[in-house]
Design an enzyme around this catalytic site. Structure first.
Site, PDB file in Angstrom:
ATOM      1  N   MET A 143       1.709   8.576  -7.239  1.00 26.98           N
ATOM      2  CA  MET A 143       2.761   7.743  -6.647  1.00 26.98           C
ATOM      3  C   MET A 143       2.873   8.029  -5.151  1.00 26.98           C
ATOM      4  O   MET A 143       3.877   7.687  -4.511  1.00 26.98           O
ATOM      5  CB  MET A 143       4.091   7.991  -7.347  1.00 26.98           C
ATOM      6  CG  MET A 143       4.065   7.622  -8.827  1.00 26.98           C
ATOM      7  SD  MET A 143       5.670   7.231  -9.498  1.00 26.98           S
ATOM      8  CE  MET A 143       6.527   8.772  -9.221  1.00 26.98           C
ATOM      9  N   GLY A 144       1.873   8.690  -4.583  1.00 29.41           N
ATOM     10  CA  GLY A 144       1.894   8.971  -3.152  1.00 29.41           C
ATOM     11  C   GLY A 144       2.764  10.163  -2.816  1.00 29.41           C
ATOM     12  O   GLY A 144       3.107  10.960  -3.689  1.00 29.41           O
ATOM     13  N   HIS A 176       0.479  15.838  -1.851  1.00 35.04           N
ATOM     14  CA  HIS A 176       0.635  17.264  -1.533  1.00 35.04           C
ATOM     15  C   HIS A 176      -0.540  18.023  -2.137  1.00 35.04           C
ATOM     16  O   HIS A 176      -1.459  17.412  -2.728  1.00 35.04           O
ATOM     17  CB  HIS A 176       1.983  17.769  -2.039  1.00 35.04           C
ATOM     18  CG  HIS A 176       2.256  17.458  -3.483  1.00 35.04           C
ATOM     19  ND1 HIS A 176       1.462  17.910  -4.508  1.00 35.04           N
ATOM     20  CD2 HIS A 176       3.220  16.698  -4.074  1.00 35.04           C
ATOM     21  CE1 HIS A 176       1.940  17.487  -5.657  1.00 35.04           C
ATOM     22  NE2 HIS A 176       2.996  16.726  -5.428  1.00 35.04           N
ATOM     23  N   GLY A 216      -0.889  19.643  -4.752  1.00 33.40           N
ATOM     24  CA  GLY A 216      -1.113  19.386  -6.184  1.00 33.40           C
ATOM     25  C   GLY A 216      -2.040  18.191  -6.369  1.00 33.40           C
ATOM     26  O   GLY A 216      -3.010  18.243  -7.144  1.00 33.40           O
ATOM     27  N   HIS A 217      -1.756  17.110  -5.632  1.00 33.82           N
ATOM     28  CA  HIS A 217      -2.627  15.929  -5.712  1.00 33.82           C
ATOM     29  C   HIS A 217      -4.030  16.259  -5.201  1.00 33.82           C
ATOM     30  O   HIS A 217      -5.028  15.803  -5.768  1.00 33.82           O
ATOM     31  CB  HIS A 217      -2.052  14.783  -4.870  1.00 33.82           C
ATOM     32  CG  HIS A 217      -0.697  14.306  -5.313  1.00 33.82           C
ATOM     33  ND1 HIS A 217       0.439  14.449  -4.546  1.00 33.82           N
ATOM     34  CD2 HIS A 217      -0.297  13.681  -6.443  1.00 33.82           C
ATOM     35  CE1 HIS A 217       1.467  13.911  -5.176  1.00 33.82           C
ATOM     36  NE2 HIS A 217       1.062  13.449  -6.333  1.00 33.82           N
ATOM     37  N   GLN A 238       8.460   2.669 -14.535  1.00 30.74           N
ATOM     38  CA  GLN A 238       8.696   3.982 -15.133  1.00 30.74           C
ATOM     39  C   GLN A 238       9.975   4.638 -14.625  1.00 30.74           C
ATOM     40  O   GLN A 238      10.287   5.756 -14.989  1.00 30.74           O
ATOM     41  CB  GLN A 238       7.487   4.899 -14.920  1.00 30.74           C
ATOM     42  CG  GLN A 238       7.294   5.379 -13.495  1.00 30.74           C
ATOM     43  CD  GLN A 238       5.971   6.102 -13.331  1.00 30.74           C
ATOM     44  OE1 GLN A 238       4.908   5.501 -13.412  1.00 30.74           O
ATOM     45  NE2 GLN A 238       6.026   7.406 -13.109  1.00 30.74           N
ATOM     46  N   SER A 297       5.928  19.512  -5.813  1.00 31.38           N
ATOM     47  CA  SER A 297       6.285  18.167  -6.275  1.00 31.38           C
ATOM     48  C   SER A 297       6.719  17.324  -5.086  1.00 31.38           C
ATOM     49  O   SER A 297       7.303  17.842  -4.129  1.00 31.38           O
ATOM     50  CB  SER A 297       7.451  18.265  -7.274  1.00 31.38           C
ATOM     51  OG  SER A 297       8.053  16.995  -7.452  1.00 31.38           O
TER      52      SER A 297
END
Ligand code: AMP
Length: 283
Positions: A30-31, A34, A36-37, A61, A185
């Site tokens: 979802m852009g 960070h 994590g992505h 969602q 996150s």
């Protein structure tokens, strides 16, 4: 790197790559990207030659009163991250591209979507499963990469792919954490520095769970009670759930056995944070 907002163009780009024999990897996001992505992109590059990152804040969602409008959308910064990571295509559609008509067809994964986040976010996993099915149909990847951070999401998507015979592999990658243990996150940017420090108790509670299981504690209630004590140390925190469930079925466990998922959701101020760990208790 190609950046496209249209389904037609992403399909053509993937088709061209596939015709050259490339293995296609998809990282749905979802852009507000960070580390994590980035870890998912790196995992994708280990197995695949051509990487598509989708950036789409999926309206279906989000429930009423959730943070759909406020969700960060720093597209330029995201594109820079993707470029640096060597991504081949960023697919960043507008909602109108993904949902040109009122949607009448939904993917509902039963049972697995009921506990944990499903309790407080009705319809959330229906939106997630539907948008992932759409992205898989649009991009047609050989593999798609998801984070363990959203454990229930990964389990739901794996099941959807199995039940519907979708021809791709789902790869689940480890949770990337801040130095204090807080799971990275996009929503962490809603937190103040003080709240971020306090949020470290979420991972502490999960580590305590692991320690108790490793020490042979089998009463789930006892472990949850110890975890709650730690989470109560977050002054502006409100515990939504602390659960220990079977890691495959997500069913509650009275006694620890086999592979278990310990999962926590806490609201800090208005920010909802989730985290989890997998523990193999053996037997
Ligand atoms: P999101 O943009 O939040 O929808 O997340 C896109 C993907 O990145 C999902 O598969 C998430 O599980 C994954 N992800 C988010 N945060 C992390 C993290 N800290 N470590 C690993 N994966 C993550």
């Amino acid at each position: 790197m190609e950046v496209t907002k249209t389904i037609e163009e992403v399909r053509n780009l993937v088709k061209a790559a596939r015709s050259k024999g490339s293995k296609i990897g998809l990282v749905p996001t979802m852009g507000a990207l960070h580390i994590g992505h980035i870890s998912l992109i790196e995992a994708a590059f280990k197995d695949c030659d051509f990487i598509v990152v989708s950036i789409f804040v999926n309206p279906t969602q989000f429930g009423p009163g959730e943070d759909f409008e406020k969700y960060p959308r720093p597209l330029e910064a995201d594109l820079k991250i993707c470029r640096q990571a060597g991504v081949d295509v960023v697919f960043a559609p507008e909602p109108q591209q993904m949902y040109p008509m009122a949607n009448l067809t939904w993917v509902t994964v039963e049972k697995l979507t009921e506990p944990l986040c499903g309790r407080s976010r009705p319809g959330h996993f229906r939106g997630v499963a539907t948008v992932c099915a759409k992205l898989f149909n649009i991009v047609a990847p050989d593999a798609a990469y998801f984070g363990q951070k959203d454990a229930q999401q990964a389990i739901v998507i794996k099941r959807m792919v199995a039940d519907l015979n979708m021809p791709l592999e789902i790869v689940v990658c480890p949770t990337v954490r801040e130095p204090n243990g807080l799971a990275v996150s996009s929503r962490n940017q809603y937190l103040t520095a003080r709240q971020k420090n306090e949020a470290a108790n979420i991972y502490k509670s999960l580590q305590t769970c692991r320690r108790l299981i490793d020490a042979g504690t089998t009463e789930t209630r006892q472990i949850i009670s110890e975890m709650q004590k730690i989470l109560q140390q977050i002054p502006s925190g409100q515990i939504e759930y602390v659960s220990i469930v079977d890691a495959e079925t997500l069913e509650s466990l009275e006694k620890i056995a086999g592979k278990v998922l310990a999962a926590v959701a806490v609201r800090i101020g208005t920010t909802r944070l989730i985290d989890n760990i997998l523990v193999d208790a053996g037997k």
